[in-house]
Design a protein around this motif. Sequence first.
Motif, PDB file in Angstrom:
ATOM      1  N   GLN A   1       0.828  -1.209   0.000  1.00  0.00           N
ATOM      2  CA  GLN A   1       0.000   0.000   0.000  1.00  0.00           C
ATOM      3  C   GLN A   1       0.862   1.258   0.000  1.00  0.00           C
ATOM      4  O   GLN A   1       0.612   2.199  -0.772  1.00  0.00           O
ATOM      5  N   LEU A   2       1.902   1.281   0.849  1.00  0.00           N
ATOM      6  CA  LEU A   2       2.786   2.449   0.903  1.00  0.00           C
ATOM      7  C   LEU A   2       3.565   2.615  -0.396  1.00  0.00           C
ATOM      8  O   LEU A   2       3.853   3.742  -0.814  1.00  0.00           O
ATOM      9  N   THR A   3       3.910   1.506  -1.048  1.00  0.00           N
ATOM     10  CA  THR A   3       4.596   1.579  -2.338  1.00  0.00           C
ATOM     11  C   THR A   3       3.733   2.297  -3.363  1.00  0.00           C
ATOM     12  O   THR A   3       4.212   3.164  -4.106  1.00  0.00           O
ATOM     13  N   ILE A   4       2.458   1.941  -3.389  1.00  0.00           N
ATOM     14  CA  ILE A   4       1.543   2.574  -4.350  1.00  0.00           C
ATOM     15  C   ILE A   4       1.350   4.045  -4.016  1.00  0.00           C
ATOM     16  O   ILE A   4       1.370   4.912  -4.914  1.00  0.00           O
ATOM     17  N   ILE A   5       1.173   4.361  -2.733  1.00  0.00           N
ATOM     18  CA  ILE A   5       0.988   5.762  -2.343  1.00  0.00           C
ATOM     19  C   ILE A   5       2.209   6.586  -2.739  1.00  0.00           C
ATOM     20  O   ILE A   5       2.077   7.680  -3.328  1.00  0.00           O
ATOM     21  N   ALA A   6       3.415   6.071  -2.433  1.00  0.00           N
ATOM     22  CA  ALA A   6       4.637   6.797  -2.779  1.00  0.00           C
ATOM     23  C   ALA A   6       4.779   6.944  -4.289  1.00  0.00           C
ATOM     24  O   ALA A   6       5.220   7.994  -4.787  1.00  0.00           O
ATOM     25  N   ALA A   7       4.415   5.915  -5.039  1.00  0.00           N
ATOM     26  CA  ALA A   7       4.505   5.972  -6.499  1.00  0.00           C
ATOM     27  C   ALA A   7       3.541   7.007  -7.065  1.00  0.00           C
ATOM     28  O   ALA A   7       3.875   7.761  -7.988  1.00  0.00           O
TER      29      ALA A   7
ATOM     30  N   LEU B   1      -3.742  14.113  -1.180  1.00  0.00           N
ATOM     31  CA  LEU B   1      -3.499  12.993  -2.093  1.00  0.00           C
ATOM     32  C   LEU B   1      -3.266  11.696  -1.320  1.00  0.00           C
ATOM     33  O   LEU B   1      -3.765  10.630  -1.697  1.00  0.00           O
ATOM     34  N   LYS B   2      -2.497  11.777  -0.237  1.00  0.00           N
ATOM     35  CA  LYS B   2      -2.226  10.584   0.572  1.00  0.00           C
ATOM     36  C   LYS B   2      -3.511  10.014   1.158  1.00  0.00           C
ATOM     37  O   LYS B   2      -3.756   8.811   1.072  1.00  0.00           O
ATOM     38  N   ARG B   3      -4.325  10.883   1.747  1.00  0.00           N
ATOM     39  CA  ARG B   3      -5.568  10.417   2.370  1.00  0.00           C
ATOM     40  C   ARG B   3      -6.490   9.771   1.350  1.00  0.00           C
ATOM     41  O   ARG B   3      -7.047   8.693   1.581  1.00  0.00           O
ATOM     42  N   GLY B   4      -6.638  10.435   0.219  1.00  0.00           N
ATOM     43  CA  GLY B   4      -7.537   9.903  -0.812  1.00  0.00           C
ATOM     44  C   GLY B   4      -7.045   8.592  -1.380  1.00  0.00           C
ATOM     45  O   GLY B   4      -7.827   7.644  -1.575  1.00  0.00           O
ATOM     46  N   THR B   5      -5.741   8.497  -1.654  1.00  0.00           N
ATOM     47  CA  THR B   5      -5.181   7.261  -2.212  1.00  0.00           C
ATOM     48  C   THR B   5      -5.303   6.115  -1.212  1.00  0.00           C
ATOM     49  O   THR B   5      -5.705   4.996  -1.574  1.00  0.00           O
ATOM     50  N   LYS B   6      -4.986   6.391   0.053  1.00  0.00           N
ATOM     51  CA  LYS B   6      -5.081   5.350   1.077  1.00  0.00           C
ATOM     52  C   LYS B   6      -6.523   4.871   1.241  1.00  0.00           C
ATOM     53  O   LYS B   6      -6.778   3.663   1.343  1.00  0.00           O
ATOM     54  N   ALA B   7      -7.469   5.800   1.231  1.00  0.00           N
ATOM     55  CA  ALA B   7      -8.877   5.433   1.411  1.00  0.00           C
ATOM     56  C   ALA B   7      -9.346   4.516   0.285  1.00  0.00           C
ATOM     57  O   ALA B   7     -10.044   3.521   0.528  1.00  0.00           O
ATOM     58  N   LEU B   8      -8.964   4.834  -0.949  1.00  0.00           N
ATOM     59  CA  LEU B   8      -9.386   4.010  -2.082  1.00  0.00           C
ATOM     60  C   LEU B   8      -8.712   2.643  -2.061  1.00  0.00           C
ATOM     61  O   LEU B   8      -9.321   1.640  -2.431  1.00  0.00           O
ATOM     62  N   LEU B   9      -7.447   2.574  -1.621  1.00  0.00           N
ATOM     63  CA  LEU B   9      -6.764   1.288  -1.529  1.00  0.00           C
ATOM     64  C   LEU B   9      -7.377   0.400  -0.451  1.00  0.00           C
ATOM     65  O   LEU B   9      -7.476  -0.820  -0.607  1.00  0.00           O
ATOM     66  N   GLU B  10      -7.780   1.017   0.664  1.00  0.00           N
ATOM     67  CA  GLU B  10      -8.378   0.235   1.742  1.00  0.00           C
ATOM     68  C   GLU B  10      -9.799  -0.189   1.407  1.00  0.00           C
ATOM     69  O   GLU B  10     -10.273  -1.224   1.890  1.00  0.00           O
TER      70      GLU B  10
ATOM     71  N   GLU C   1       6.565   8.749   8.195  1.00  0.00           N
ATOM     72  CA  GLU C   1       5.915   8.348   9.443  1.00  0.00           C
ATOM     73  C   GLU C   1       5.303   6.958   9.325  1.00  0.00           C
ATOM     74  O   GLU C   1       5.459   6.104  10.210  1.00  0.00           O
ATOM     75  N   GLU C   2       4.620   6.700   8.205  1.00  0.00           N
ATOM     76  CA  GLU C   2       3.974   5.402   8.009  1.00  0.00           C
ATOM     77  C   GLU C   2       4.996   4.283   7.858  1.00  0.00           C
ATOM     78  O   GLU C   2       4.815   3.182   8.382  1.00  0.00           O
ATOM     79  N   LEU C   3       6.082   4.568   7.147  1.00  0.00           N
ATOM     80  CA  LEU C   3       7.090   3.539   6.924  1.00  0.00           C
ATOM     81  C   LEU C   3       7.845   3.207   8.214  1.00  0.00           C
ATOM     82  O   LEU C   3       8.185   2.044   8.468  1.00  0.00           O
ATOM     83  N   LEU C   4       8.092   4.197   9.044  1.00  0.00           N
ATOM     84  CA  LEU C   4       8.724   3.930  10.336  1.00  0.00           C
ATOM     85  C   LEU C   4       7.821   3.066  11.214  1.00  0.00           C
ATOM     86  O   LEU C   4       8.309   2.181  11.947  1.00  0.00           O
ATOM     87  N   GLU C   5       6.518   3.294  11.153  1.00  0.00           N
ATOM     88  CA  GLU C   5       5.587   2.463  11.923  1.00  0.00           C
ATOM     89  C   GLU C   5       5.597   1.028  11.410  1.00  0.00           C
ATOM     90  O   GLU C   5       5.565   0.070  12.205  1.00  0.00           O
ATOM     91  N   VAL C   6       5.654   0.855  10.087  1.00  0.00           N
ATOM     92  CA  VAL C   6       5.766  -0.497   9.522  1.00  0.00           C
ATOM     93  C   VAL C   6       7.054  -1.153   9.996  1.00  0.00           C
ATOM     94  O   VAL C   6       7.075  -2.339  10.356  1.00  0.00           O
TER      95      VAL C   6
END
Length: 441
Positions: A293-299, A322-331, A423-428
């Motif tokens: 998911q983070l790969t797609i958001i970063a891309a 953009l991050k919020r919208g992309t994450k919401a659609l992926l989830e 922030e998200e990648l550090l949590e992962v």
Amino acid sequence: PPGLSMNELQQITDDISKLTIAHEIVLNGDFKLPVASSSQRSLEDKVKEILHTAFWDSLEKQLSARPPDYTQAIQLLQEVKEALLSLLLPRHNQLRRQIEEALDMELLRQEAEHGALDIRGLTAYILGTMARLCAPVRDQEVRGLQSLTDPVQLLREIFRVLDLMEMDMLNFTIQSLRTHWQDQIIQYERNKLQELLDKLPTSLDCTREWLCKAAAEVSGSSPQRPPHPTTSSSPAVCSPGAVSSSTTVPSPRAVLDRGYVNLLFWEPGQEEYPETLLMDQARLQEVQARVKQLTIIAAVLLVTSGTCGSTLCGSPEFVARLKRGTKALLEELSHTRYEEALEAISDQVVQEVSRAGSQLGYAAFTTEKLTSLKGQIKSIMDKDNTVRHIIEQRIHSFLSLYISHDGQNSLQDFPNGLDPIQEELLEVGRRFGSVIRHNRE
């Protein structure tokens, strides 16, 4: 496995169950022993229910007799007393004395012999004590018992709620002592694993193959399928030819870390999961899904920045949207429908770009540029997509460094170009690292 009796198989099953619970206590911060639902009850539970029903029917007949027979009632009060005492903490000295006095079994037996046992008064005291000891989540259930007038039904419900309270206390104890149990559980898992290996010496074939593949990658040779183990009571080791044709032998730590990172590329159905990691398969697959998911958001953010320029994408508010919208659609869409999700994401990004450009007073983007942006986003999951491959490599390299350094210097190791998902990648990394550290130990 062949050659095992049913008793031996049951013992192995019990050992694995205990091993799993110990493992979950340490790694699952939300671990709780669940209350079995009616659909989860075993045949043994159903037999117990039948016997319990017969017991309560017998109690009702005894209390309805004239004069009443308090034989079973005394037995129940003894069990209630023991249950209440088990809920006390060491500091509850005064309450312990009160329970001992109020439920003095010798005195209660004498009262029963003379027909003077006050069941109603005793249950009122028990309910008051339960209200003092129960967790807030049980307050309503304890209050509900006060409306029951039938003594048999009341005693039956008291036992039901006491069972729940005992489970609450057990889970509270687990939460309180989790950090103190860390070292003991690690040693327990080691010992239990050795016991299982003694009984099932060829039970780690998939783990062995997974490690041999990692060893071959670390040593720089192409991985080969390892031969079947010849030893009978300990984990097999790869033959030298299965690891490397060179004289350099990779360190066990390097092999193990490579194997752990390889789990982030695991494709279901292609290979069997390593047996030693089955208890963490769901956790690791959650990390794997989060990485994708983070790969797609970063891309998406990188492609958008490359097309629309750093001025627009330099706005923190725009990037956050953009991050919020992309994450919401992926989830919203499952991981098997990335193409569908990217179609929706591309439409949303084009709308956000056009809106933000207009608000900031930029000239409208040409149709050709927006069409190109949309096409680049939709192609992110293509097999040969360069942007995605670069981001994947950087994320996996970061996670590899994270677990090899046990999380130290994580910000220094952070990959270039992925600041928007830092922030998200550090949590992962923290989630992945906690699983790896425990398993490695």
